[in-house]
Design an enzyme around this catalytic site. Sequence first.
Site, PDB file in Angstrom:
ATOM      1  N   SER A 467       0.819  -1.216   0.000  1.00 44.38           N
ATOM      2  CA  SER A 467       0.000   0.000   0.000  1.00 44.38           C
ATOM      3  C   SER A 467       0.853   1.267   0.000  1.00 44.38           C
ATOM      4  O   SER A 467       1.499   1.576  -0.995  1.00 44.38           O
ATOM      5  CB  SER A 467      -0.955  -0.052   1.198  1.00 44.38           C
ATOM      6  OG  SER A 467      -1.990   0.879   1.065  1.00 44.38           O
ATOM      7  N   ASP A 478      10.238   5.789 -10.031  1.00 41.89           N
ATOM      8  CA  ASP A 478       9.814   6.501 -11.238  1.00 41.89           C
ATOM      9  C   ASP A 478      10.609   7.777 -11.461  1.00 41.89           C
ATOM     10  O   ASP A 478      10.900   8.145 -12.608  1.00 41.89           O
ATOM     11  CB  ASP A 478       8.318   6.833 -11.159  1.00 41.89           C
ATOM     12  CG  ASP A 478       7.449   5.599 -11.343  1.00 41.89           C
ATOM     13  OD1 ASP A 478       7.954   4.586 -11.859  1.00 41.89           O
ATOM     14  OD2 ASP A 478       6.263   5.642 -10.961  1.00 41.89           O
ATOM     15  N   LYS A 492      -0.808  -4.488  -3.233  1.00 44.81           N
ATOM     16  CA  LYS A 492      -2.113  -3.988  -2.799  1.00 44.81           C
ATOM     17  C   LYS A 492      -2.267  -2.558  -3.320  1.00 44.81           C
ATOM     18  O   LYS A 492      -1.782  -1.607  -2.743  1.00 44.81           O
ATOM     19  CB  LYS A 492      -2.209  -4.027  -1.271  1.00 44.81           C
ATOM     20  CG  LYS A 492      -3.424  -3.330  -0.668  1.00 44.81           C
ATOM     21  CD  LYS A 492      -4.719  -4.026  -1.038  1.00 44.81           C
ATOM     22  CE  LYS A 492      -5.868  -3.537  -0.159  1.00 44.81           C
ATOM     23  NZ  LYS A 492      -6.160  -2.099  -0.248  1.00 44.81           N
TER      24      LYS A 492
END
Length: 697
Positions: A467, A478, A492
């Site tokens: 999460s 990224d 998740k």
Amino acid sequence: MAPLLALLLGFGVVLELAARPVDVSLATLFPTERQAKTAVVINQVLERFHYRDFELSPAFAVATLEHYFDGLDPNRSFFLDRDIQRFLGSASRLDDDLAQGRVDVAFDIFRVYRMRVDDRVEFALGVLEGDFDFNKSEHYQFDRTKAPWPRNEAELDELWRKRVKNDYLTLKLADKDDAEIRKQLRKRYEGIRRRIHQFDADDVFQTFVNAYTQSLEPHTAYMSPSTSENFDISMRLSLEGIGAVLRADNEYTVIQRTIPGGPARQSGMVQTGDKIVGVAQGVDGEFDDVVGWRLQDVVDKIRGPKGSVVRLQLLPKAEISGGGRMREVSLVRNEIKLEDQAASSYVIDGPENAPDLRIGVIKVPAFYRDFRAESDGNRDFRSTTRDVRKLLAELQDQRVNGIVIDLRGNGGGSLTEATSLTGLFIKEGPVVQVKDSFGKIEVETDPDPELVYSGPLAVIVDRNSASASEIFAGAIQDYDRGLVVGEPTFGKGTVQTLVDLNRYVPGNELDLGRLRLTMAEFFRISGGSTQLKGVEPDILFDLGYDSDDHGERSLDNALPWSSIRPASYQTFNGVDLNVLRSRSVERTARDRGFRMLTRQGRMLTEIEARDLVSLREDERRQESKRRDKALKEERNEFLRSRDMEPVDEDADPIDEEALEKQQDVIDAIQVDEAARILADLIKHQGGAERPRAAMRD
């Protein structure tokens, strides 16, 4: 999916049923007007608000029945194949019935199930009165989740004969005598019947509706009015307990994970994957055998006031279906304080490949935020971001050359904190995208333009990082802001909210309960979701586990991975991953710690893949000793290489302080390698990463 339950910690939702001490009459097990109305409202809410496109169809109705059978009888040990085929064969109009709130079939099935349970318990008690030959060469299939349903009573009889024999042998291997074994198993089998007889109409309805919702997606679940009340109680007590998240696995209650700061984690004796087979109160209370109990009933036994003692009998994960010794753990229930979950730091002086460098490590156990203190106007409220900011300043004052953020075992928490923590390592920009069930996309951005730390960075994750952890690690990856190392994360990537069903029936005086509804999905700024796949590390630690058998990837009907348009953001200078990977692979191949972790992972993966166990006593003892010896020898060799004498886990009492130090040394294996990887980056590629001029969009 098997339901998860956080013991008095607020992590998750109570999906199981509240214990009731009465024998419910079969004559009362019929649907009520309130349940019919609830079913209609749930249909409407799912069709309108669930993230996954949903339309009730004949195929979906049949899938619901199949999930319901598996929910009642996950190990396929009670129903006969003819029961299954009879009800599936009459399901042609089930979708129309469900649309109208008619759930009679759920009660019809349950009444048959209760009769089958009564029959099997009587048979098991009869077998228990006989003698057992443990020299005979035969095997018991203890995991029947994918096995065919038994064709007739003769097959069921043989299955249960072997089951009782296996249950007896398991306790015999735990050094119990004949009288004690028979007494314990008699109570176990009678307890199965007693608990099934305590199911009332609400329990039956909730079980069926959860089969319905989980045929759509695993995180959507219904809570009946009584379960909702129990959930509210658990939330009010949310900071007291043993600090463990549990799940049901067939007839066992299994440790899903332990919570930082909780008694279970701090004991060092409770591990992920352990099965709870007994619970006792106080220092000398008698153990209750909890095999076959409903999850909520086990929780009710473990739950208790702060300062009181609860004792657990645990079957280690490495023991196949009770193949060897059990472990007894005594825990003092306690308040899980925010300080116990707070971020902490230390310094690694001179990694072996760079003696002149210093690497700071920040352990982040959870993404926490003291919302109560914040709402009370306390400007100094605790939060992950605030604590990490201070730790970064302290580490930079100590002139560290790089920093590792340790997110292993971090199951998530506050989205706000995941966003703001990322902001400490970038100057500005998006962190995560959130897409709701209507297709609307919101972008969560760095709230603070200050770049707190611009130096070399690595993030270490594992299979239990979930999460909010995945949001942070994904954003760092990224942006090319740092290296992500470790195992693929949990996966998740969905968002749930609790819906009060009463709000959709104005003027209704009946309590319809609540629905935990999946209503959004997280997407990385590069456009891909964290759902299912999780975050793939830049440098992978292959620890021998089967990644497809863990996390979101292991759940039935999990939402698939998907992607949306990338956000607009500026990346940092990338690094030459090939060089860093090859050096890490060379090191870990000869590292005793990694050899130990990999062998352990492979052995546990091998165990989890099995579904048969021998019913010969000598084979079982030899197998248990072989595994125990293999795991201990590898571990002890590693510990002695670190000048540490292994703790004798069979000692009474056990040296818990030494055990905790031993676990700290084992936990450091992966962090030390992350520090070495970061040292390679600093030495061979110039260290600090600088923003690129290019934009990604």
